[in-house]
Every structure is written in structure tokens, then in C-alpha cells.
Design an enzyme around this catalytic site. Structure first.
Site, PDB file in Angstrom:
ATOM      1  N   GLU A  35     -31.353 -31.055  38.789  1.00 11.18           N
ATOM      2  CA  GLU A  35     -31.059 -32.356  39.038  1.00 11.18           C
ATOM      3  C   GLU A  35     -29.587 -33.012  38.428  1.00 11.18           C
ATOM      4  O   GLU A  35     -28.572 -32.485  38.039  1.00 11.18           O
ATOM      5  CB  GLU A  35     -31.194 -32.874  36.989  1.00 11.18           C
ATOM      6  CG  GLU A  35     -31.392 -33.843  36.864  1.00 11.18           C
ATOM      7  CD  GLU A  35     -31.390 -35.384  37.580  1.00 11.18           C
ATOM      8  OE1 GLU A  35     -31.278 -36.005  38.203  1.00 11.18           O
ATOM      9  OE2 GLU A  35     -33.182 -34.757  37.900  1.00 11.18           O
ATOM     10  N   ARG A  36     -29.035 -33.946  39.640  1.00 12.62           N
ATOM     11  CA  ARG A  36     -28.134 -34.374  40.285  1.00 12.62           C
ATOM     12  C   ARG A  36     -27.326 -35.582  38.725  1.00 12.62           C
ATOM     13  O   ARG A  36     -26.347 -35.673  38.471  1.00 12.62           O
ATOM     14  CB  ARG A  36     -27.880 -34.948  41.379  1.00 12.62           C
ATOM     15  CG  ARG A  36     -28.319 -36.202  41.578  1.00 12.62           C
ATOM     16  CD  ARG A  36     -27.809 -37.033  43.065  1.00 12.62           C
ATOM     17  NE  ARG A  36     -28.896 -37.763  43.021  1.00 12.62           N
ATOM     18  CZ  ARG A  36     -28.811 -38.434  43.922  1.00 12.62           C
ATOM     19  NH1 ARG A  36     -27.799 -37.892  45.610  1.00 12.62           N
ATOM     20  NH2 ARG A  36     -29.576 -39.595  44.521  1.00 12.62           N
ATOM     21  N   ILE A  42     -34.916 -41.346  38.081  1.00 10.28           N
ATOM     22  CA  ILE A  42     -35.302 -43.164  37.435  1.00 10.28           C
ATOM     23  C   ILE A  42     -35.574 -43.428  36.520  1.00 10.28           C
ATOM     24  O   ILE A  42     -35.836 -44.541  35.352  1.00 10.28           O
ATOM     25  CB  ILE A  42     -35.643 -44.031  39.065  1.00 10.28           C
ATOM     26  CG1 ILE A  42     -34.468 -43.506  39.634  1.00 10.28           C
ATOM     27  CG2 ILE A  42     -35.428 -44.701  37.937  1.00 10.28           C
ATOM     28  CD1 ILE A  42     -33.020 -44.319  39.085  1.00 10.28           C
ATOM     29  N   CYS A  43     -37.637 -43.583  36.525  1.00 10.84           N
ATOM     30  CA  CYS A  43     -38.527 -43.670  35.563  1.00 10.84           C
ATOM     31  C   CYS A  43     -37.910 -43.896  34.142  1.00 10.84           C
ATOM     32  O   CYS A  43     -37.678 -44.434  33.234  1.00 10.84           O
ATOM     33  CB  CYS A  43     -39.626 -42.782  35.862  1.00 10.84           C
ATOM     34  SG  CYS A  43     -40.737 -43.702  34.572  1.00 10.84           S
ATOM     35  N   HIS A 449     -66.217 -54.326  19.613  1.00 10.76           N
ATOM     36  CA  HIS A 449     -66.824 -55.407  19.561  1.00 10.76           C
ATOM     37  C   HIS A 449     -65.659 -55.997  17.915  1.00 10.76           C
ATOM     38  O   HIS A 449     -65.672 -55.084  16.922  1.00 10.76           O
ATOM     39  CB  HIS A 449     -67.734 -56.319  19.869  1.00 10.76           C
ATOM     40  CG  HIS A 449     -68.014 -57.585  19.422  1.00 10.76           C
ATOM     41  ND1 HIS A 449     -67.334 -58.928  19.909  1.00 10.76           N
ATOM     42  CD2 HIS A 449     -67.822 -58.876  17.901  1.00 10.76           C
ATOM     43  CE1 HIS A 449     -66.755 -60.107  19.738  1.00 10.76           C
ATOM     44  NE2 HIS A 449     -67.327 -60.006  17.710  1.00 10.76           N
TER      45      HIS A 449
END
Length: 470
Positions: A35-36, A42-43, A449
Site C-alpha cells: 500500500e503506497r 479511498i473509501c 409495524h
């Protein structure tokens, strides 16, 4: 340097990559992630999660202006933009910290840097990891999963400057509240930002090049959302294009052309939300059999690229560009790497889409127009939230639940919603689609309900002339 060997190496630690890593580790595969930037992608860092935190704050601010409807009085209410942004960032940081913990818990090795394919060591793909231009590791893997994601699309003359012309990143961490802004693009990202800033009091204009907002949604649902946004004071210009952005002392002069006529809009800020492009650069794809079309890696139904033992998942592998689609593909790719057979290809029509504006929009399956274009004979059910008791209690009756069935078989083909909490409710129809439920199955289902979800039942009943409360 000696190469390190793994069963699986995943390029990218976003919602596709980190989920693939966890599943691969669960299956007993030695696993690494490169991972850079930040785990979570982004998420978690600049997308799904922090934007929802911002939208929650905006929702509260909007509610404060309607306290009288619920019997309350409050004076001098105000918001602190810095605290809103800090809360959003804190939510994001909490979850990304959790991803680091999960990597450690599952014994996934994490490399900080940029990965690049570097041929093969025998039959196995090889890659290098670089940091600041210096190679820090060489990895050999039985399988590689590319999960590099995507970034915001830019067009000539429409490039974020980090000051007055914003991408999603700048829009999430404003230093001050703009009095006016213009959003280019009305997909989920554009509409969510438009909703956030409008609910905090900004004058908001949305420009969309096609004839309606939320173009991926059912036209009827999009029209209801459009009407509600306008009711809130949002200005929406469709079938229009932005011809130029010119920065000046007061902000940005935006020339918008509609119907052959150009009009200049002076706003303090512009948000660009014109879609995304895949992150395929600098991966070493040149000289491989991996094909790229329209900035996205071409894969087959089993996520395989043109190179043996190399898969691609998530946004970089094409639409729909959704985190939950990437995560599901991550699990699937990991299981393929482990040699699992009999896996089912993902059906894009069974992947739900959600827009977390006010009102919310959610959908799955065929729209009415697409069903007709496919030559299907259909039955359509509609139920307005005006007839739903819980929606009346909430004071949010501007909404619709729409369901589409095959007229011959009764199979559920699609469901489309606009209104409160529909992003939570849509999963009921997603399950129904995956189970190939018919109208009879849904009619015989008892809904609690009072809930807004009862309107889902009523919509099904309406398709067959049996609606109760409308």
C-alpha cells in the site's frame, strides 16, 4: 536483495485489497499487501466513511431548523465547521487503525510503498516495492491481486487546484464554509456533496451534462429526488456543460452552456465530481498480456487478467465502482487463489447502489426503462411514503418505493427507492433478488409495524392490484 516469497501479494489496501488479504490469510495462504498511502484506501480515508460522517452532521443541522415541527424550540443554534471536519477525520482514523489491527491479527505482511510488476521468477509473477524511488523489497508470489482503485476524473480546463476548485478531498476538509458553490456532476458523489453543503446553508448549484440528475438511477426515482433537492433550495441545471472555470478574487466564474446559451455563474468554490479513472499507471503492465480499456483492467467473469495467476478487483477492474463490490470480489479472488472451485461469477445487477443525500436513494436490479428495453413484459408497483405511518412520524413523506416484476413468472427484476433510510432497507430486496424471489414470496413476508420498510411490502402488493394503504 533476496526475494521474499508469498502465496498471495495484493497491490492496494483498500476495501477490495484488505478484505482479499484477510480472506487469503483465513485460508492459510501466506499473504502480503503493498500500500503506497493508507490502508483502507479511498473509501475509509477519503470516501465512503468520512463523507457519511459529514452528511450526518448536515442532517442534524437541517433537523435543528425544523424543531418546531416536533414541539421543540431552540434559539441561536449554530455549527462549528472545524469540529464537523475533525469528527469526520476521527471516524476515518478509527476505522483505518482497525484495518492495521486486522492485518496484524491475520498475520498479513504489509509493505509501505509502490508495487510494480517485474516479470516472473520461473512460472511465478514477481514485483518490486519502491519507496521514494528506491526499491525496498522484491516479492515473488504464486498469485497477485491488483486492487489499486481509482481516482477522480479531470478534464482539460477542469483540474482541482486545492484552493478554489476542489476534488472530493478538498471538499471533505473545508477550512471555511463557502457561501456559494457549484458542483460539476450529479452522480452519487456530486449529489452527496451538494446535499451536505446545502444543508449547512450554502447556495448550491449542480450542473449535469445529461438530461437528469442521478443518471444511473430509475428516472422516476431521480425525478422525485430532483424535486426534493429543489424544494430545499438547490439549483439544478441539466442537459448542460461547463465550458470554462476562471478563478478571480471572489472565487470562480463558471460558464455553463445549456440549450446553446451560455450563462456565467459566480461562486466561491467549485467541486468536480465527473466520475473516476482507474489507477493503472506505473504498475509495470507494459509488456504483459494484461489489457487496459478506458483506464480499467480487463478481467473475465472470474476476475482473471490476461496474465496467468494475476487477478484484478474493485474500481480498477471496472464498474460498478462501489466499495462493497470490491470487497466481495476480494473474497472471491482470495478463494480462487486458494484453489476453490464452483464459485459463482458476480452479477452486477444484484449489486445495490446507494446515495446518502437527503433524501437517500437506493436501488438494485433493472430499472423500468432497462427492463422494457430488454423486451421484458413487466408489472410495476409503486408506494408513496405519504401512506406510510412511520414516514409520517418521521416527518419525511416525500419518497417512493418502486418494484419491477416479470409479468409472466413473478420474478423480482428490480427495486428502486427514494426517502428516509432507504440505504438500509434496500438489502431486503437484494436478498430477494439473489434468492430469485417472486411476488408471492414477498407478499407472504410479514414486515414489522410501524416501519418505513412496510412500504416495500405495499409496493409489491401494488404491482398486483392488492395495495392496502394507498
Amino acid at each position: 536483495m533476496p526475494a521474499q516469497n508469498f502465496d498471495v501479494v495484493i497491490i492496494g489496501g483498500g476495501p477490495g485489497g484488505y478484505v482479499a488479504a484477510i480472506r487469503a490469510a483465513q485460508l492459510g495462504l501466506s499473504t502480503a499487501v503493498v500500500e503506497r498511502e493508507n490502508l483502507g484506501g479511498i473509501c475509509l480515508n477519503w470516501g465512503c466513511i468520512p463523507t457519511k460522517a459529514l452528511l450526518k452532521s448536515a442532517e442534524i443541522n437541517s433537523l435543528l431548523h425544523h424543531l418546531g415541527d416536533f414541539g421543540f424550540t431552540a434559539t441561536n443554534s449554530s455549527f462549528d465547521l472545524d469540529k464537523i471536519v475533525k469528527r469526520s477525520r476521527a471516524v476515518s482514523n478509527r476505522l483505518t487503525t482497525g484495518i492495521k489491527f486486522l492485518m496484524k491479527k491475520n498475520k498479513v505482511t504489509v509493505f509501505d510503498g509502490e508495487a510494480k510488476l517485474a516479470g516472473r521468477a520461473g512460472s511465478q509473477p514477481k514485483l518490486t516495492v519502491s519507496k521514494d524511488g528506491v526499491v525496498t523489497a522484491e516479492l515473488v508470489a504464486k498469485n497477485i491481486i491488483i486492487a489499486t482503485g481509482a481516482r477522480a476524473r479531470t478534464l482539460p480546463g477542469m483540474v482541482p487546484d486545492g484552493d478554489k476548485i476542489w476534488s472530493y478531498r478538498e471538499a471533505m476538509v473545508p477550512k471555511s464554509m463557502p457561501k456559494s458553490l457549484l458542483v460539476v456532476g450529479s452522480g452519487a458523489i456530486g449529489i452527496e456533496f451538494a446535499s451536505f453543503y446545502r444543508q449547512l446553508g450554502a447556495e448550491v448549484t449542480v450542473v449535469e451534462v445529461v438530461e437528469r440528475i442521478l443518471p444511473a438511477e430509475d428516472a422516476e426515482i431521480a425525478a422525485i429526488a430532483h424535486k426534493d433537492f429543489v424544494k430545499q433550495g438547490m439549483k439544478i441545471i441539466t442537459s448542460a456543460s461547463v465550458k470554462s472555470l476562471t478563478k478571480n478574487a471572489d472565487g470562480v466564474a463558471v460558464v455553463v452552456e445549456q440549450g446553446g446559451k451560455a450563462e456565467t455563474h459566480q461562486v466561491e468554490r467549485v467541486i468536480l465530481a465527473m466520475g473516476i479513472v482507474g489507477n493503472v499507471e506505473n504498475l509495470g503492465l507494459e509488456g504483459t498480456k494484461i489489457l487496459v480499456e478506458k483506464t480499467h483492467i480487463v478481467v473475465d467473469s472470474m476476475l482473471r487478467t490476461g496474465e496467468p495467476n494475476i487477478y484484478a478487483i474493485g474500481d480498477v477492474a471496472g464498474p460498478p465502482w462501489l466499495a462493497h463490490k470490491a470487497s466481495h470480489e476480494g473474497v472471491m479472488a482470495a478463494e480462487l487463489c486458494a484453489g476453490h472451485t464452483g464459485l459463482h461469477a458476480m452479477d452486477p445487477l444484484k449489486i445495490p447502489g446507494c446515495t446518502y443525500a437527503t433524501p437517500q436513494v437506493a436501488s438494485v436490479g433493472l430499472t423500468e426503462a432497462r427492463a422494457k428495453a430488454a423486451g421484458r413484459e413487466i408489472k410495476v408497483g409503486r408506494f408513496s411514503l405519504m401512506g406510510n405511518g412511520k414516514a409520517v412520524v418521521l416527518g419525511e413523506t416525500d419518497g417512493l418505493i418502486k418494484t419491477i416484476f416479470d409479468a409472466k413468472t413473478g420474478e423480482l427484476l428490480g427495486a428502486h427507492m427514494v426517502g428516509p433510510e432507504v440505504t438500509e432497507m434496500i438489502q431486503g430486496f437484494v436478498i430477494a433478488l439473489n434468492l430469485e424471489a417472486t411476488e408471492a414470496d414477498l407478499m407472504h413476508t410479514v414486515f414489522p409495524h410501524p416501519t418505513v420498510s412496510e412500504s416495500m411490502h405495499e409496493s409489491v402488493l401494488d404491482a398486483y392490484g392488492r395495495v392496502i394503504h394507498m
